[in-house]
Scaffold this motif. Structure first.
Motif, short mmCIF file in Angstrom:
data_model
loop_
_atom_site.label_atom_id
_atom_site.label_comp_id
_atom_site.label_asym_id
_atom_site.label_seq_id
_atom_site.Cartn_x
_atom_site.Cartn_y
_atom_site.Cartn_z
N GLY A 32 1.35 -1.00 -0.19
CA GLY A 32 -0.17 -0.12 0.29
C GLY A 32 0.54 1.42 -0.22
O GLY A 32 0.63 2.20 -1.02
N ALA A 33 1.89 1.31 0.67
CA ALA A 33 2.70 2.45 1.03
C ALA A 33 3.21 2.79 -0.85
O ALA A 33 3.25 3.76 -1.27
CB ALA A 33 3.95 2.43 1.64
N GLU A 34 3.79 1.96 -1.58
CA GLU A 34 4.54 2.18 -2.73
C GLU A 34 3.01 2.40 -3.81
O GLU A 34 3.01 3.25 -4.04
CB GLU A 34 5.38 0.91 -3.28
N ALA A 35 2.28 2.09 -3.68
CA ALA A 35 0.80 1.83 -4.20
C ALA A 35 1.06 3.90 -4.36
O ALA A 35 -0.17 4.04 -5.39
CB ALA A 35 -0.60 1.64 -3.89
N LEU A 36 0.64 4.30 -2.99
CA LEU A 36 0.56 5.74 -2.63
C LEU A 36 1.26 6.49 -3.60
O LEU A 36 0.65 7.88 -4.10
CB LEU A 36 0.34 6.28 -0.86
N ASP A 37 2.82 6.17 -3.40
CA ASP A 37 3.88 7.07 -4.24
C ASP A 37 3.47 6.75 -5.80
O ASP A 37 3.64 7.87 -6.56
CB ASP A 37 5.13 6.69 -4.01
N VAL A 38 3.02 6.31 -6.32
CA VAL A 38 2.82 5.16 -7.92
C VAL A 38 1.19 6.73 -8.02
O VAL A 38 1.48 6.77 -9.31
CB VAL A 38 2.87 4.41 -8.33
N MET A 54 -6.97 -4.26 -5.83
CA MET A 54 -5.97 -3.37 -4.73
C MET A 54 -6.07 -4.43 -3.35
O MET A 54 -7.27 -4.66 -3.18
CB MET A 54 -6.06 -2.16 -3.67
N ASP A 55 -5.19 -5.91 -3.19
CA ASP A 55 -5.41 -6.22 -2.33
C ASP A 55 -5.10 -5.94 -1.25
O ASP A 55 -5.02 -4.77 -0.71
CB ASP A 55 -4.22 -7.06 -2.08
N ILE A 56 -5.98 -6.36 0.41
CA ILE A 56 -6.22 -5.74 1.85
C ILE A 56 -4.99 -5.76 3.04
O ILE A 56 -4.70 -5.57 2.82
CB ILE A 56 -7.33 -6.15 1.90
N MET A 57 -4.61 -7.24 2.56
CA MET A 57 -3.62 -7.55 3.71
C MET A 57 -2.11 -7.54 2.96
O MET A 57 -2.16 -8.72 2.01
CB MET A 57 -4.04 -9.11 3.90
N MET A 58 -1.72 -6.44 3.57
CA MET A 58 0.40 -6.47 2.62
C MET A 58 -0.03 -5.83 3.86
O MET A 58 0.00 -5.17 4.58
CB MET A 58 -0.69 -5.60 1.64
N PRO A 59 1.75 -6.34 3.35
CA PRO A 59 2.83 -5.22 4.56
C PRO A 59 2.67 -3.91 4.03
O PRO A 59 2.01 -3.56 3.12
CB PRO A 59 3.67 -6.53 4.43
N ASN A 62 -1.98 -1.81 5.11
CA ASN A 62 -3.01 -2.53 5.08
C ASN A 62 -3.75 -1.79 3.16
O ASN A 62 -3.53 -0.45 2.85
CB ASN A 62 -3.88 -3.16 5.14
N GLY A 63 -4.26 -2.59 2.57
CA GLY A 63 -5.12 -2.13 1.17
C GLY A 63 -5.89 -1.51 1.59
O GLY A 63 -6.91 -0.05 0.99
N LEU A 64 -6.50 -1.42 2.55
CA LEU A 64 -7.95 -0.54 3.33
C LEU A 64 -7.89 1.00 3.33
O LEU A 64 -8.03 2.08 2.22
CB LEU A 64 -8.83 -1.22 4.29
N ASP A 65 -6.12 0.71 3.62
CA ASP A 65 -5.55 2.54 4.82
C ASP A 65 -5.38 3.36 2.94
O ASP A 65 -5.38 4.11 2.85
CB ASP A 65 -4.74 2.42 5.79
#
Length: 132
Positions: A32-38, A54-59, A62-65
């Motif tokens: 999720g952190a990388e997704a925000l940057d992209v 987007m997956d929900i459970m990620m390191p 997470n996808g919800l946040d």
């Protein structure tokens, strides 16, 4: 058409990337952190994503946040509601609480339960009006 696939699982990420690549341009993020940057970088270049899977459970985040923060980024960039990305949560979780959270807290648009198959993804893409 531009897609962002956010998935930490290599097999699921590769499947989504290969499948969606037949329809449009696909970028990937592994959390999720990388997704925000992209996502933010795409808006800054005026090349926004129309769809985010987007997956929900990620390191890391997470996808919800991450989905909720994508909506905040869109508001910061003054993206009109009609031009917001369609966010489809993709997860192994199927309980009612998770579905409720996905839609209420994260402002996600839709939801797919794993395991992902070509049939399930095709049906969702048709439902979203991406495929005929």
């Amino acid at each position: 058409m531009k897609f962002l696939v956010v998935e930490d699982d290599f097999v699921s990420r590769s499947f989504l990337q290969l499948f969606l690549n037949k329809i449009g341009e696909v970028d990937v993020a592994v959390n999720g952190a990388e997704a925000l940057d992209v996502y933010k970088a795409a808006l800054e270049k005026n090349e926004p994503f129309q769809y985010v899977f987007m997956d929900i459970m990620m390191p890391e985040k997470n996808g919800l946040d991450a989905a909720r923060e994508i909506r905040e980024i869109e508001r910061d960039f003054k993206v009109l509601p009609s031009e917001e990305a369609v966010i489809v949560m993709v997860t192994a979780l199927s309980d009612v609480k998770t579905v409720f959270e996905a839609f209420s807290k994260s402002e996600a648009t839709d939801y797919i339960v794993k395991p992902l198959t070509a049939e399930v993804l095709t049906a969702k893409l048709k439902e979203l009006g991406i495929l005929d």
